[in-house]
Design an enzyme around this catalytic site. Structure first.
Site, PDB file in Angstrom:
ATOM      1  CG  HIS A 173      -1.716   1.192   1.463  1.00  0.00           C
ATOM      2  ND1 HIS A 173      -3.063   1.271   1.157  1.00  0.00           N
ATOM      3  CD2 HIS A 173      -1.388   2.419   1.973  1.00  0.00           C
ATOM      4  CE1 HIS A 173      -3.515   2.476   1.461  1.00  0.00           C
ATOM      5  NE2 HIS A 173      -2.518   3.186   1.966  1.00  0.00           N
ATOM      6  CD  GLU A 174       1.933   3.527   3.646  1.00  0.00           C
ATOM      7  OE1 GLU A 174       2.255   4.617   3.136  1.00  0.00           O
ATOM      8  OE2 GLU A 174       0.858   3.363   4.257  1.00  0.00           O
ATOM      9  CG  HIS A 177       0.512   6.235  -0.622  1.00  0.00           C
ATOM     10  ND1 HIS A 177      -0.598   6.767  -1.232  1.00  0.00           N
ATOM     11  CD2 HIS A 177       0.052   5.614   0.510  1.00  0.00           C
ATOM     12  CE1 HIS A 177      -1.684   6.487  -0.510  1.00  0.00           C
ATOM     13  NE2 HIS A 177      -1.313   5.783   0.539  1.00  0.00           N
TER      14      HIS A 177
END
Length: 665
Positions: A173-174, A177
């Site tokens: 998920h990170e 980003h």
């Protein structure tokens, strides 16, 4: 024209930055008008009953407005400058501790292994890792202006309470980003909100000062003045926090969409919806609030889950609800997780939320996944100008641009295999500054005879870290020989956290030493070109700066394209005749149809290549896929890809801030 998800999201992040600046200026204008309205009523007796719009243009009105704008601008500027240190500054702001690469802690090593696998599988340099030791909640965030200096911060609760699969889901998920350019947007949001908050802080200070002095002065004319100051302070406090309210609304509106896309990316990258869903479920049970830092609300939009408690959660939350996020990942997932918890912990209290079969969650994931994954077949046919000109009908088209900013099963298998083959001593050396530096030297001399290796290294100046260290090289060189081709850049990516710890002067000396080793035989190989350019991009002056969009068409960058594609055409062709054919095919999509064909450039120097890549990095994100695919055509036109060709291909993508996963070639 359709484009792969990575480039669309990069362009979207840049548009979001412009939108945020516009919304911030709008908020500043409204706050300034509100403060001026307070000033108008306070000075009304001195203004001879002027109407408000006339008062605004009076000396009192102009001075009040200018002061408010100056204070907001100063608050944002101070925080902006404070955060100029990038990701590491944000990590220190919240009290996080760096995790040493050679840490002995089992939980920290688990995190490092997961992050290294993800970085190598995606072609992104390994981010620096931090932990918030005092935080028992489950949360994480990435910060920085570019992928080169990104840091990942996790709470102690995330390290100790998440399984490896769940931690992998959070890390993926990170990484989304990082790919999507969200980090830069998030850091800028902190600075912009700091300015809006400044008015409320001043109001609070005036209130406290007036009440404190009012108690001491008592009833008098000065006391009435203090009371008036308190009323003004209260008005400013209210105005300031109304501004913050709207700032949070802006923050939440942008962040919610990005969080859903990052969740979808995590599922795509890990192919394990249970991982991220399990992490979200545990946050729903145990919370992810940051309780030991005063910056929790500032960081809310950056974190994996909500980091601050706030009222009006449905309006101001930077993330969709936990239930909505889990339902969006996979229909029925929330019900399965609750059932699993009930079976393993019969006395556990289940948090309540929307129904497990909520169709809105499913449609949310479908929308997010379609933006992330895109209709690949259709994209491939339209992304590049080469689609109709350069591929024979019987050969499948390989669109390298579709691989950018993704992780696939092949690249993940490569990462796992690469890390498992690394000898422990070799891997541990890459975590030290001296070992990482010696790796750069070893990569350049590993194929030379023993006597030539020693001769090359004697030309380097002695230095405790940057000088030649034969004892370390004796451990690195045999491992490089045994691992084989195609792993040199992954090894460099693994060593990047240690190389980033070099001082600016040491970085310059390292690059100079590498150039000295490259120039020793008066010729430059493709790998030497790639290595030198890689170090310049990641360690050279300005490596951490964001490259602005300078070109929105191919016309101004044609000379740079000609040099790059000319070099690749020559590198991937056995004869000059074939190289010219490939070069013309690759350039066909960038020049006018009636223009006479160009001849392949005779020679491209290292400096010319680096300058060309700097120019091409200034292209709009939506123009970069065609350049990547044209380069790909140059190395695949003969139906095969050599390891050194693909290393150069990955270098081109890396220099254009387009992370490309490794390829088994």
């Amino acid at each position: 024209m359709a484009h792969s998800g990575f480039f669309q999201r990069q362009a979207h992040a840049r548009r979001n930055t412009s939108l945020l600046v516009f919304l911030f200026l709008t908020a500043v204008a409204l706050i300034t008008l509100a403060v001026c309205l307070v000033g108008y009523f306070v000075t009304r007796s001195e203004s001879s009953g002027l109407a408000f719009h006339h008062w605004l243009l009076s000396n009192h009105g102009l001075l009040t407005g200018a002061t408010v704008i100056l204070l907001i601008g100063l608050g944002s500027l101070l925080r902006w400058v404070d955060l100029a240190g990038g990701g590491s500054r944000v990590a220190k702001m919240v009290g996080a501790r760096p995790i040493e690469p050679d840490t002995r802690d089992g939980e920290e090593r688990k995190l490092r292994n997961v992050v290294e696998e993800m970085a190598i599988a995606s072609g992104v340099p390994v981010p620096e890792l931090y932990v918030m030791d005092q935080e028992t909640g489950i949360n994480a965030f990435v910060a920085g202006y570019t992928a080169n200096e990104a840091v990942m911060v996790v709470t102690h609760g995330a390290l100790t309470q998440l399984s490896r699969d769940e931690l992998q889901g959070v890390v993926a998920h990170e990484f989304s980003h990082i790919f999507n350019g969200d980090m830069r947007l998030n850091v800028r949001l902190i600075a912009l909100l700091a300015g809006i908050l400044m008015i409320g802080q001043i109001g609070g200070f005036l209130m406290r000062a007036s009440f404190y002095r009012g108690h001491r002065i008592g009833r008098s004319r000065d006391g009435r003045a203090q009371a008036a100051m308190g009323i003004i302070g209260l008005a400013l406090l209210v105005i300031g926090y109304v501004g913050v309210f709207f700032g949070r609304l802006i923050q939440a509106a942008v962040s919610r969409q990005r969080e859903m896309l990052a969740d979808a990316s995590s599922v795509q990258f890990t192919r394990n919806p249970d991982g991220i869903a399990g992490a979200l479920f545990k946050i729903g049970l145990k919370g992810g609030y940051l309780d030991t830092t005063s910056h929790a609300s500032d960081m809310n939009h950056m974190c994996f889950g909500e980091s601050a408690r706030m009222k009006f959660t449905s309006l101001l939350a930077s993330h969709p609800s936990i239930d909505d996020r889990i339902n969006a990942i996979q229909p029925g997932m929330l019900a399965r997780l609750r059932s699993r918890l009930r079976d393993t912990e019969p006395g556990a209290t289940l948090y309540r939320g929307s129904a497990p079969g909520d169709s809105s969650g499913t449609s949310a994931f479908t929308a997010a996944a379609s933006e992330i994954l895109g209709p690949v077949t259709g994209q491939a046919a339209r992304t590049s100008p080469l689609a109709s000109r350069t591929e024979p009908a019987n050969r499948p088209v390989r669109r390298f641009s579709n691989q950018v900013g993704t992780i696939n099963r092949q690249s993940e298998d490569f990462a796992l295999g690469f890390l498992s083959r690394l000898p422990a001593t070799f891997r541990n050396l890459l975590y030290t500054r001296a070992g990482a530096v010696q790796l750069c030297y070893a990569l350049l001399i590993s194929e030379l005879p023993r006597d030539q290796q020693l001769a090359r290294l004697t030309g380097l100046a002695s230095h405790p870290v940057l000088g030649s260290q034969p004892d370390l090289l004796e451990k690195l060189l045999p491992a490089l020989d045994s691992i084989g081709d195609g792993v040199r850049f992954p090894a460099l990516e693994l060593a990047m956290p240690a190389l980033r710890k070099l001082d600016p002067e040491e970085r310059e000396m390292l690059i100079a030493n590498v150039q000295k080793l490259v120039a020793a035989d008066n010729r430059v190989s493709l790998f030497e070109l790639a290595l030198t350019s890689f170090l310049h991009r990641h360690l050279g002056t300005g490596a951490d700066r964001v490259v602005p969009v300078r070109y929105k068409s191919y016309r101004p960058v044609l000379p740079a394209l000609q040099r790059l594609l000319g070099l690749l055409a020559r590198a991937g062709s056995p004869s000059l005749v074939e190289a010219e054919t490939v070069y013309r095919e690759a350039m066909a999509g960038f020049i006018d149809a009636g223009r006479p064909p160009e001849e392949v450039p005779e020679k491209v120097t290292m400096r010319q290549l680096q300058e060309a890549l700097v120019v091409l990095n200034g292209l709009s994100p939506l123009l970069k896929p065609a350049v990547i695919d044209a380069c790909g055509h140059c190395i695949t036109h003969d139906g095969k890809v050599e390891p050194r060709e693909y290393e150069l291909m990955r270098l081109v993508a890396d220099q254009m801030d387009c992370p490309m996963p490794p390829l088994l070639v």
